[in-house]
Structures are given as structure tokens and as C-alpha cells.
Scaffold this active site. Sequence first.
Site, PDB file in Angstrom:
ATOM      1  N   LYS A  22      37.613  33.033  29.062  1.00 29.68           N
ATOM      2  CA  LYS A  22      38.331  33.118  30.346  1.00 29.68           C
ATOM      3  C   LYS A  22      37.552  32.380  31.434  1.00 29.68           C
ATOM      4  O   LYS A  22      38.129  31.560  32.168  1.00 29.68           O
ATOM      5  CB  LYS A  22      38.490  34.578  30.758  1.00 29.68           C
ATOM      6  N   ASN A  23      36.251  32.619  31.513  1.00 29.16           N
ATOM      7  CA  ASN A  23      35.476  32.079  32.633  1.00 29.16           C
ATOM      8  C   ASN A  23      35.109  30.617  32.449  1.00 29.16           C
ATOM      9  O   ASN A  23      34.480  30.020  33.321  1.00 29.16           O
ATOM     10  CB  ASN A  23      34.225  32.941  32.873  1.00 29.16           C
ATOM     11  N   CYS A 116      37.460  43.515  45.165  1.00 29.82           N
ATOM     12  CA  CYS A 116      38.004  44.137  43.952  1.00 29.82           C
ATOM     13  C   CYS A 116      37.052  45.265  43.587  1.00 29.82           C
ATOM     14  O   CYS A 116      36.138  45.605  44.318  1.00 29.82           O
ATOM     15  CB  CYS A 116      38.112  43.110  42.847  1.00 29.82           C
ATOM     16  N   ARG A 121      33.858  40.350  47.656  1.00 32.03           N
ATOM     17  CA  ARG A 121      33.734  39.069  46.942  1.00 32.03           C
ATOM     18  C   ARG A 121      33.790  37.946  47.989  1.00 32.03           C
ATOM     19  O   ARG A 121      34.802  37.322  48.205  1.00 32.03           O
ATOM     20  CB  ARG A 121      34.849  38.918  45.917  1.00 32.03           C
ATOM     21  N   ASP A 305      28.516  40.995  33.415  1.00 25.79           N
ATOM     22  CA  ASP A 305      29.780  41.320  32.751  1.00 25.79           C
ATOM     23  C   ASP A 305      29.564  42.175  31.508  1.00 25.79           C
ATOM     24  O   ASP A 305      30.495  42.829  31.033  1.00 25.79           O
ATOM     25  CB  ASP A 305      30.524  40.034  32.352  1.00 25.79           C
ATOM     26  N   ARG A 397      43.840  40.809  31.660  1.00 28.92           N
ATOM     27  CA  ARG A 397      43.398  39.654  32.451  1.00 28.92           C
ATOM     28  C   ARG A 397      42.354  38.850  31.688  1.00 28.92           C
ATOM     29  O   ARG A 397      42.253  37.644  31.859  1.00 28.92           O
ATOM     30  CB  ARG A 397      42.779  40.122  33.774  1.00 28.92           C
TER      31      ARG A 397
HETATM   32  C1  EPZ Z   1      31.974  34.617  37.992  1.00 28.39           C
HETATM   33  O1  EPZ Z   1      32.462  35.223  39.169  1.00 28.39           O
HETATM   34  C2  EPZ Z   1      32.729  35.284  36.852  1.00 28.39           C
HETATM   35  N1  EPZ Z   1      34.158  35.033  37.019  1.00 28.39           N
HETATM   36  C3  EPZ Z   1      32.464  36.787  36.878  1.00 28.39           C
HETATM   37  O2  EPZ Z   1      33.140  37.361  35.747  1.00 28.39           O
HETATM   38  C4  EPZ Z   1      30.967  37.016  36.726  1.00 28.39           C
HETATM   39  O3  EPZ Z   1      30.699  38.399  36.803  1.00 28.39           O
HETATM   40  C5  EPZ Z   1      30.222  36.273  37.845  1.00 28.39           C
HETATM   41  O4  EPZ Z   1      30.575  34.877  37.820  1.00 28.39           O
HETATM   42  C6  EPZ Z   1      28.709  36.402  37.695  1.00 28.39           C
HETATM   43  O5  EPZ Z   1      28.308  35.885  36.467  1.00 28.39           O
HETATM   44  C7  EPZ Z   1      34.663  33.834  36.671  1.00 28.39           C
HETATM   45  O6  EPZ Z   1      33.951  32.933  36.248  1.00 28.39           O
HETATM   46  C8  EPZ Z   1      36.138  33.643  36.841  1.00 28.39           C
HETATM   47  P1  EPZ Z   1      29.437  34.619  41.618  1.00 28.39           P
HETATM   48  P2  EPZ Z   1      32.078  34.592  40.623  1.00 28.39           P
HETATM   49  O7  EPZ Z   1      29.958  33.723  42.679  1.00 28.39           O
HETATM   50  O8  EPZ Z   1      31.973  33.126  40.521  1.00 28.39           O
HETATM   51  C9  EPZ Z   1      27.874  36.557  45.623  1.00 28.39           C
HETATM   52  C10 EPZ Z   1      34.524  38.867  34.631  1.00 28.39           C
HETATM   53  O9  EPZ Z   1      34.470  40.091  34.411  1.00 28.39           O
HETATM   54  N2  EPZ Z   1      28.615  35.490  46.322  1.00 28.39           N
HETATM   55  O10 EPZ Z   1      28.442  34.088  40.629  1.00 28.39           O
HETATM   56  O11 EPZ Z   1      33.001  35.180  41.610  1.00 28.39           O
HETATM   57  C11 EPZ Z   1      28.812  37.553  44.975  1.00 28.39           C
HETATM   58  O12 EPZ Z   1      29.223  38.519  45.894  1.00 28.39           O
HETATM   59  C12 EPZ Z   1      34.169  38.340  36.006  1.00 28.39           C
HETATM   60  O13 EPZ Z   1      34.851  37.992  33.788  1.00 28.39           O
HETATM   61  C13 EPZ Z   1      28.403  35.329  47.682  1.00 28.39           C
HETATM   62  O14 EPZ Z   1      27.626  36.057  48.302  1.00 28.39           O
HETATM   63  O15 EPZ Z   1      30.643  35.241  40.814  1.00 28.39           O
HETATM   64  C14 EPZ Z   1      27.959  38.130  43.879  1.00 28.39           C
HETATM   65  O16 EPZ Z   1      27.125  39.132  44.436  1.00 28.39           O
HETATM   66  C15 EPZ Z   1      33.730  39.438  36.958  1.00 28.39           C
HETATM   67  N3  EPZ Z   1      29.078  34.348  48.326  1.00 28.39           N
HETATM   68  C16 EPZ Z   1      27.077  36.952  43.453  1.00 28.39           C
HETATM   69  O17 EPZ Z   1      27.159  35.991  44.530  1.00 28.39           O
HETATM   70  C17 EPZ Z   1      29.956  33.521  47.666  1.00 28.39           C
HETATM   71  O18 EPZ Z   1      30.530  32.619  48.307  1.00 28.39           O
HETATM   72  C18 EPZ Z   1      27.508  36.266  42.174  1.00 28.39           C
HETATM   73  O19 EPZ Z   1      28.864  35.925  42.332  1.00 28.39           O
HETATM   74  C19 EPZ Z   1      30.170  33.714  46.280  1.00 28.39           C
HETATM   75  C20 EPZ Z   1      29.470  34.700  45.622  1.00 28.39           C
END
Ligand code: EPZ
Length: 416
Positions: A22-23, A116, A121, A305, A397
Site C-alpha cells: 500500500k505505502n 486520524c 497529521r 506500523d 484500506r
Molecule cells: C507514512 O505516513 C505511512 N503512510 C504510514 O503508514 C507510516 O506509519 C509513516 O509513513 C511512518 O513510517 C503511507 O506511506 C501512505 P510521516 P506519513 O510523514 O508519510 C510528522 C500505515 O499504517 N510529520 O513519515 O504520513 C508526523 O506527524 C500508515 O500504513 C510532521 O510533523 O508519515 C509523524 O509524527 C500509518 N509534519 C512523523 O512526522 C509533516 O509535514 C512521521 O510521519 C509530516 C509528518
Amino acid sequence: MSIWRVQGGYPLEGSVTIQGAKNAVLPVLAACILTDGEIELTNVPVLRDVEASLEILRRLGCTAERQGDVVTLDCRQVTGSAIPGELAGQMRSSVIFLGALLARCGQARLALPGGCALGPRPVDLHLAAMEALGAHTQIADGELLCWADGLAGGVIPLEKPSVGATENAMIAACGAKGASVITGAAQEPEIVHLQGFLRALGADMDGAGTSVITVRGFKPVRRVGWRIMPDRIAAATVLCACACAGGDVEVRGLEPAHVAAVTRPLEDMGARLESGTGRVRIRCARRLRGGQTLITAPYPGFPTDAQPLLMAAALKAEGVTTFVETIFSDRFRQGAEMARLGADVRVAGRVASVTGVERLCGAPVLAEDLRGGASLIIAGLGAEGQTDVTDPGHVARGYERLDETLSALGAHIAIT
Ligand code: EPZ
């Protein structure tokens, strides 16, 4: 709303081939907007988030047809740059279209991804990355607006190794004039996979898998074929399901190194793990041992995850297993539901302590997010009696027919 009816007490036996990731597929679908040619993707999992992305592409003027696990796209006609709220709301990661729309159309408008069950997020890192390429950004009335009269390559410093922000930066940089360097980049396998796809589209780039990614230029090719990588978290789910239920399971079609941060703790808990080319085998014959402290971290660390999944495996493990969630602020909701099965899970902020119990008893529980829902289903495999997991739609999802995958291994699961 569906209910997963899980009968505990049946060990898992057999082998399964893991679905496409998915990711990995979601950023690839967004990146298709960069070209005005035809793209054929294979090993595309049937997931709600994927179907939502295909619908977004169609609304933007592309054609997107699915035949089984093959999706054919033609983005010759991108006629819009706004993602309708009802579609953006369906999928948290609609923000992944930002970089591609800016690169192709010079503008983008989409509903802010809501919070969520994992906590807020934010998208500040995504916006900073677009601004580093010369874009203007604005948030108004719950919408995100971005525009640029031409993106200019440059240095894109990421304060945190955000997976999504790294992906948006990589894709947008393909539409910028001049070279770009992304520093502080996420290093997940899905990032390396996206680099491979962008190269196939005509990008001159390297560095994915390290914290510095360089994009030198982009000459789009008109016809591309690409296979989506296997889903390491779906693989971790099956491995942890065996840890919960006991048995002997082989997971095929994956890169063992991608799940090493999950198989290592399982081995330390007493499971027997074997890895070979494209496969991992797990055997669990006796009660597992707790005692570890598992701290989530960006790749190659212990993946957030997989935290709910390993928690399910720890519920009956002898001793105390401690989880520290450093990525998301509210990712222990499954703990309270696991307690309804008789588990001993104590949560204090970003730390959860699991004291293994001798037995779990089936009970009705509620899935509150994707991986939390999966963790309750696999916890039910190790409980006595029946566990009904009410799922408002989270599991579909991210998992392609998880009930069939587990049933093929001997689990007694029915969805009503
Ligand atoms: C990706 O989400 C994955 N989703 C998530 O998988 C996964 O948990 C996450 O990466 C971490 O590995 C997809 O790839 C579709 P991040 P993403 O930006 O990109 C903070 C699942 O279950 N942050 O790496 O949204 C954020 O709040 C899902 O498959 C900011 O502060 O995650 C978090 O604390 C859940 N500002 C951290 O960074 C931003 O602009 C990591 O988030 C963006 C993120």
C-alpha cells in the site's frame, strides 16, 4: 461496518505470498501525473486507498483501468488540479498528490488531510519542501492551496525524515528546472521503490535509501511498465499472526531485510525464524518470552506500523514487553481493546507496558485504525473462544483479503 468473527485456538500452517505494498503504490500512482504517456502497473493490491487514488486520478482527467492486479493509466489529459474534498477525506495520504500536481499543473488544491486515530497529521514539512522549490502555499477554510510559476531546483532540507514529505519532494523536484538535493530524507524501502519508478519514468536521480537524494533532471518517457514491491507490513502482520496463534508459516515474495526489524524481536521472543531468497519462515511452538523494550523509529528501525502487531504477539509472552512510540502521538488505542480480551496493557503517554498473561478470552472489540484493527484480529487468533472485531472499514484500506490469507493458513475467520 463489518465484523470479523475470529475463533481462537487454531495454529497457523502453510505459506502465503504477500500482496503489493500500500505505502509503495500510493506515491507511484501520484507520480504517474508527471508523464503524458501510458503506464502499466502490476502487483497492485485491491485496497480501498488504492481505489480512492484511482478515482482521484480519474477526476483529474486521467484514465485508470484495473484488470486483476494490473492497473493501466494514461495521464495524457490532466484537466484539473483540485482534489474534491469527499475524495481527499477518504484517504489520509491524498497529500501525496501535491508534488505531482505542482510539477504538472503549476498548482494544487486539496482538502487538508484530517487527523486520524494516530494523532495529528501535520503537513508543514510537505509545504516547506514545496516552498523550497519556489512554490507558494496557503491554508484556508480547511483547504491547502499551492501554486508556482515554474518550480526551481534547489536544496530541500527536511527537519524530520517524513516519508510522505520525502516522496512529495522527490516527485515535485522532477518538475523543477535545475537540480535538487533533498537532505534529511526518509530511507524506507518504499522511498527506494519510488526512486526506481521515477527513474523508469525518465528521472535522473539517486541517493534514495540514504538521507540525501539528488534529482538532476527529468525527461519523461511515454510508455512504462512497473511492478509494485511487496508489502513489508502485511508480511509482518502474517508473521505476528503466527506468533499469536502458534504454528509454522512461510511468507513468500518479500525481501527479508525489509522485515528484519520485526523478525529480530520475534526471534528474541523465542520464535524460530529462517530467511531465504524472497521468503521468511516462522515457527512458534511454545509460549513466547517478553522482556524487550521496542522503540519505534524511522527505517531501518522498528517500524511504527508494526508496533500494534508486535503488541498482539506480546500479550501472552512471559514477562513485561515495553513499547515506546516515537513517531505518532496516539498509536496505542488498540491497548484498551486488547484489555477486553484479558490482556494487561498499561499506557502512559508514548509508553505502553504489556505484562504477558497465561490466556486471553475472546470478546467483542473495536478497530480504531488500520494496524490497530489488524492487531485485534491476530490477537483473537490467540484467544480462547470467539473474538468479534467491529471494523468501520479501516482494515480494507490496507489489507487485500486478510481474512482469506489467514483462513488459507488454518485460521477460523469469517466476516459478516
Ligand atoms: C507514512 O505516513 C505511512 N503512510 C504510514 O503508514 C507510516 O506509519 C509513516 O509513513 C511512518 O513510517 C503511507 O506511506 C501512505 P510521516 P506519513 O510523514 O508519510 C510528522 C500505515 O499504517 N510529520 O513519515 O504520513 C508526523 O506527524 C500508515 O500504513 C510532521 O510533523 O508519515 C509523524 O509524527 C500509518 N509534519 C512523523 O512526522 C509533516 O509535514 C512521521 O510521519 C509530516 C509528518
